[in-house]
Design a protein around this motif. Structure first.
Motif, PDB file in Angstrom:
ATOM      1  N   ILE A   7      58.847  41.238 -13.434  1.00 28.03           N
ATOM      2  CA  ILE A   7      57.660  41.183 -14.510  1.00 28.03           C
ATOM      3  C   ILE A   7      57.566  39.582 -14.735  1.00 28.03           C
ATOM      4  O   ILE A   7      58.503  39.179 -15.746  1.00 28.03           O
ATOM      5  N   PRO A   8      56.499  38.872 -14.496  1.00 27.01           N
ATOM      6  CA  PRO A   8      56.358  37.621 -15.130  1.00 27.01           C
ATOM      7  C   PRO A   8      55.866  37.509 -16.555  1.00 27.01           C
ATOM      8  O   PRO A   8      54.791  38.101 -16.600  1.00 27.01           O
ATOM      9  N   ALA A   9      56.319  37.063 -17.417  1.00 23.02           N
ATOM     10  CA  ALA A   9      56.108  37.139 -18.783  1.00 23.02           C
ATOM     11  C   ALA A   9      56.297  35.986 -19.529  1.00 23.02           C
ATOM     12  O   ALA A   9      56.702  35.782 -20.677  1.00 23.02           O
ATOM     13  N   ALA A  10      55.822  34.898 -18.759  1.00 26.65           N
ATOM     14  CA  ALA A  10      55.665  33.406 -19.637  1.00 26.65           C
ATOM     15  C   ALA A  10      54.684  33.078 -20.358  1.00 26.65           C
ATOM     16  O   ALA A  10      54.633  32.068 -20.584  1.00 26.65           O
ATOM     17  N   GLY A  11      53.818  34.067 -20.539  1.00 27.01           N
ATOM     18  CA  GLY A  11      52.500  33.653 -21.367  1.00 27.01           C
ATOM     19  C   GLY A  11      53.117  33.445 -22.798  1.00 27.01           C
ATOM     20  O   GLY A  11      53.863  34.442 -23.386  1.00 27.01           O
ATOM     21  N   ARG A  12      52.624  32.302 -23.460  1.00 27.07           N
ATOM     22  CA  ARG A  12      53.331  31.939 -24.694  1.00 27.07           C
ATOM     23  C   ARG A  12      52.617  32.401 -25.714  1.00 27.07           C
ATOM     24  O   ARG A  12      52.802  32.309 -27.024  1.00 27.07           O
ATOM     25  N   GLY A  13      51.319  32.798 -25.567  1.00 27.21           N
ATOM     26  CA  GLY A  13      50.439  33.701 -26.697  1.00 27.21           C
ATOM     27  C   GLY A  13      49.679  32.650 -27.429  1.00 27.21           C
ATOM     28  O   GLY A  13      49.169  33.240 -28.421  1.00 27.21           O
ATOM     29  N   THR A  14      49.514  31.574 -26.859  1.00 26.06           N
ATOM     30  CA  THR A  14      48.960  30.473 -27.705  1.00 26.06           C
ATOM     31  C   THR A  14      47.573  30.676 -27.667  1.00 26.06           C
ATOM     32  O   THR A  14      46.682  30.699 -28.917  1.00 26.06           O
ATOM     33  N   PRO A  47      65.619  45.463 -13.904  1.00 25.84           N
ATOM     34  CA  PRO A  47      64.344  44.675 -13.603  1.00 25.84           C
ATOM     35  C   PRO A  47      64.324  43.035 -13.893  1.00 25.84           C
ATOM     36  O   PRO A  47      65.294  42.744 -14.811  1.00 25.84           O
ATOM     37  N   THR A  48      63.769  42.345 -13.450  1.00 28.95           N
ATOM     38  CA  THR A  48      63.912  40.949 -13.787  1.00 28.95           C
ATOM     39  C   THR A  48      62.520  40.435 -14.399  1.00 28.95           C
ATOM     40  O   THR A  48      61.551  40.968 -14.121  1.00 28.95           O
ATOM     41  N   VAL A  49      62.844  40.021 -15.736  1.00 23.09           N
ATOM     42  CA  VAL A  49      61.835  39.168 -16.189  1.00 23.09           C
ATOM     43  C   VAL A  49      61.573  37.688 -16.381  1.00 23.09           C
ATOM     44  O   VAL A  49      62.669  37.348 -16.531  1.00 23.09           O
ATOM     45  N   VAL A  50      60.588  37.181 -16.096  1.00 22.11           N
ATOM     46  CA  VAL A  50      60.184  35.775 -16.244  1.00 22.11           C
ATOM     47  C   VAL A  50      59.755  35.186 -17.469  1.00 22.11           C
ATOM     48  O   VAL A  50      58.738  35.835 -17.576  1.00 22.11           O
ATOM     49  N   ALA A  51      60.554  34.597 -18.264  1.00 20.61           N
ATOM     50  CA  ALA A  51      60.086  34.019 -19.436  1.00 20.61           C
ATOM     51  C   ALA A  51      59.758  32.609 -19.450  1.00 20.61           C
ATOM     52  O   ALA A  51      60.605  31.680 -18.618  1.00 20.61           O
ATOM     53  N   LEU A  79      54.072  26.192 -14.480  1.00 18.93           N
ATOM     54  CA  LEU A  79      53.204  25.608 -13.579  1.00 18.93           C
ATOM     55  C   LEU A  79      52.486  26.738 -12.505  1.00 18.93           C
ATOM     56  O   LEU A  79      52.023  26.446 -11.438  1.00 18.93           O
ATOM     57  N   GLY A  80      52.195  28.025 -13.286  1.00 12.21           N
ATOM     58  CA  GLY A  80      51.266  28.752 -12.615  1.00 12.21           C
ATOM     59  C   GLY A  80      52.027  30.172 -12.063  1.00 12.21           C
ATOM     60  O   GLY A  80      53.574  30.347 -11.984  1.00 12.21           O
ATOM     61  N   MET A  81      51.294  31.196 -11.673  1.00 12.12           N
ATOM     62  CA  MET A  81      51.750  32.346 -11.521  1.00 12.12           C
ATOM     63  C   MET A  81      52.748  32.513  -9.996  1.00 12.12           C
ATOM     64  O   MET A  81      53.882  32.952 -10.009  1.00 12.12           O
ATOM     65  N   GLY A  82      52.212  31.638  -9.265  1.00 11.84           N
ATOM     66  CA  GLY A  82      52.962  31.658  -8.021  1.00 11.84           C
ATOM     67  C   GLY A  82      54.515  31.022  -8.135  1.00 11.84           C
ATOM     68  O   GLY A  82      55.598  31.548  -7.529  1.00 11.84           O
ATOM     69  N   ASP A  83      54.425  30.030  -8.989  1.00 13.15           N
ATOM     70  CA  ASP A  83      55.867  29.679  -9.492  1.00 13.15           C
ATOM     71  C   ASP A  83      56.559  30.561 -10.073  1.00 13.15           C
ATOM     72  O   ASP A  83      58.008  30.594  -9.949  1.00 13.15           O
ATOM     73  N   ALA A  84      56.179  31.405 -11.149  1.00 12.50           N
ATOM     74  CA  ALA A  84      56.815  32.387 -11.661  1.00 12.50           C
ATOM     75  C   ALA A  84      57.214  33.419 -10.779  1.00 12.50           C
ATOM     76  O   ALA A  84      58.393  33.790 -10.731  1.00 12.50           O
ATOM     77  N   GLY A 105      52.881  40.591 -17.081  1.00 12.86           N
ATOM     78  CA  GLY A 105      53.645  40.960 -18.145  1.00 12.86           C
ATOM     79  C   GLY A 105      52.826  41.139 -19.371  1.00 12.86           C
ATOM     80  O   GLY A 105      53.361  41.172 -20.665  1.00 12.86           O
ATOM     81  N   ASP A 106      51.373  41.191 -19.308  1.00 10.58           N
ATOM     82  CA  ASP A 106      50.532  41.424 -20.425  1.00 10.58           C
ATOM     83  C   ASP A 106      49.679  42.724 -20.176  1.00 10.58           C
ATOM     84  O   ASP A 106      48.668  42.856 -20.834  1.00 10.58           O
TER      85      ASP A 106
END
Length: 241
Positions: A7-14, A47-51, A79-84, A105-106
Motif C-alpha cells: 500500500i503506497p501511502a506517501a501522499g502528504r495531504g498538501t 501488509p507493507t505500507v510505504v510512507a 520520486l513517484g509511484m514507481g519509486d514507491a 493508499g487513498d
C-alpha cells in the motif's frame, strides 16, 4: 502462490489541505488506511505500507494506537509511484512474495468482492499483471485496447498532457508477479519519467509488459464508488467526522 500486500501511502495531504498524510483522512469515522487494511486482511497478515519521510511518524503513531501489525517502510524522497513500489524491496515480506496485491493508499471504497474477483482472475488465468478498470465520464487514465479487446497500454492524462475523456480507466488496484514488475521498474524505459512532474510513474510498465509478450488483463469490474480517491477534500464530498 505467495501473495503479499503493498500500500503506497506517501501522499502528504498538501493538495487536500491536510496537516497529516491523506491516508489518515477519516471517511465515515475511519481513516482511509484502516479501511484498506480491513479489506486486505485476509490476504496478508503483515501488509507493507510505504510512507513519506514527513508522514511516517503520524502513520506509525496511528498504527501503534490501533494495535495494527504492518511493515511500515519509508520513501525517503517523493520520486513517484514507481519509486514507491520499488521501496517494497526494504520490506520483510519482499523475499517471500511471488505476487503483489497493490492498492493506492487513498482509496477508501475498494470492496472485498472486487479484490476477490481480481485475485481469482489473476490466479486462474495465469496472468503476469492484472488490474481493475471502470468505464467513466471523466477518465484520469486511459486504458487502450486493440481490435481483439486486449489491453495494450494505460496512459496517464496528467503526465502526458492529455485531456480527460469518457472511457475506461484503472482504479488503482493491481496484482502482478513481483520479480517481473520490479525488474521492469528498475530499467530505464520510455515513459518512465512523467512529462509533467518528472516523477517515476508506474502505469507505463503495462505497455512494456505487453510488448515483451507477457500476459496482461484489465478487468472492467469496479463499482462507481471505487473510483473515488482523495486528492482534494471535495473528491469525497463528506466530512471528516
Amino acid at each position: 502462490m505467495t501473495l503479499k500486500v503493498l500500500i503506497p501511502a506517501a501522499g502528504r495531504g498538501t493538495r487536500a489541505g491536510l496537516p497529516y498524510p491523506k491516508t489518515l483522512f477519516p471517511v465515515h469515522g475511519k481513516p482511509i488506511l484502516a479501511r484498506i487494511l480491513d479489506v486486505v486482511a485476509g490476504y496478508d497478515s503483515m501488509p507493507t505500507v510505504v510512507a513519506s519521510a514527513e508522514g511516517s511518524e503520524a502513520i506509525s503513531d496511528y498504527l501503534s494506537r490501533e494495535g495494527r501489525a504492518i511493515d511500515l517502510i519509508m520513501q525517503e524522497r517523493p520520486l513517484g509511484m514507481g519509486d514507491a513500489v520499488l521501496s517494497f524491496n526494504k520490506s520483510s515480506s519482499y523475499m517471500a512474495a511471488e505476487h503483489i496485491l497493490l492498492l493506492w493508499g487513498d482509496l477508501p471504497f475498494i470492496m472485498p468482492g472486487t479484490i476477490e474477483s481480481l485475485v481469482k482472475a489473476h490466479t486462474s488465468g495465469c496472468y503476469d499483471f492484472t488490474f481493475v478498470t471502470k468505464q467513466t465520464k471523466c477518465a484520469y487514465t486511459r486504458v487502450e485496447r486493440d481490435a481483439q479487446n486486449r489491453v495494450i497500454a494505460v496512459r496517464e492524462t496528467r503526465e502526458e498532457g492529455l485531456s480527460l475523456y469518457q472511457g475506461e480507466r484503472d482504479v488503482g488496484l493491481f496484482v502482478f508477479r513481483k520479480r517481473l514488475v520490479m525488474d521492469l521498474l528498475r530499467e530505464e524505459l520510455p515513459g518512465k519519467r512523467g512529462g509533467s512532474t518528472g516523477e517515476h510513474g508506474f502505469l507505463y510498465i503495462i505497455r512494456h509488459l505487453v510488448a515483451r509478450g507477457f500476459r496482461v488483463e484489465g478487468l472492467p469490474i469496479a463499482e462507481e464508488i471505487e473510483l473515488r480517491s482523495l486528492n482534494h477534500l471535495s473528491d469525497l464530498e463528506m466530512d471528516a467526522s
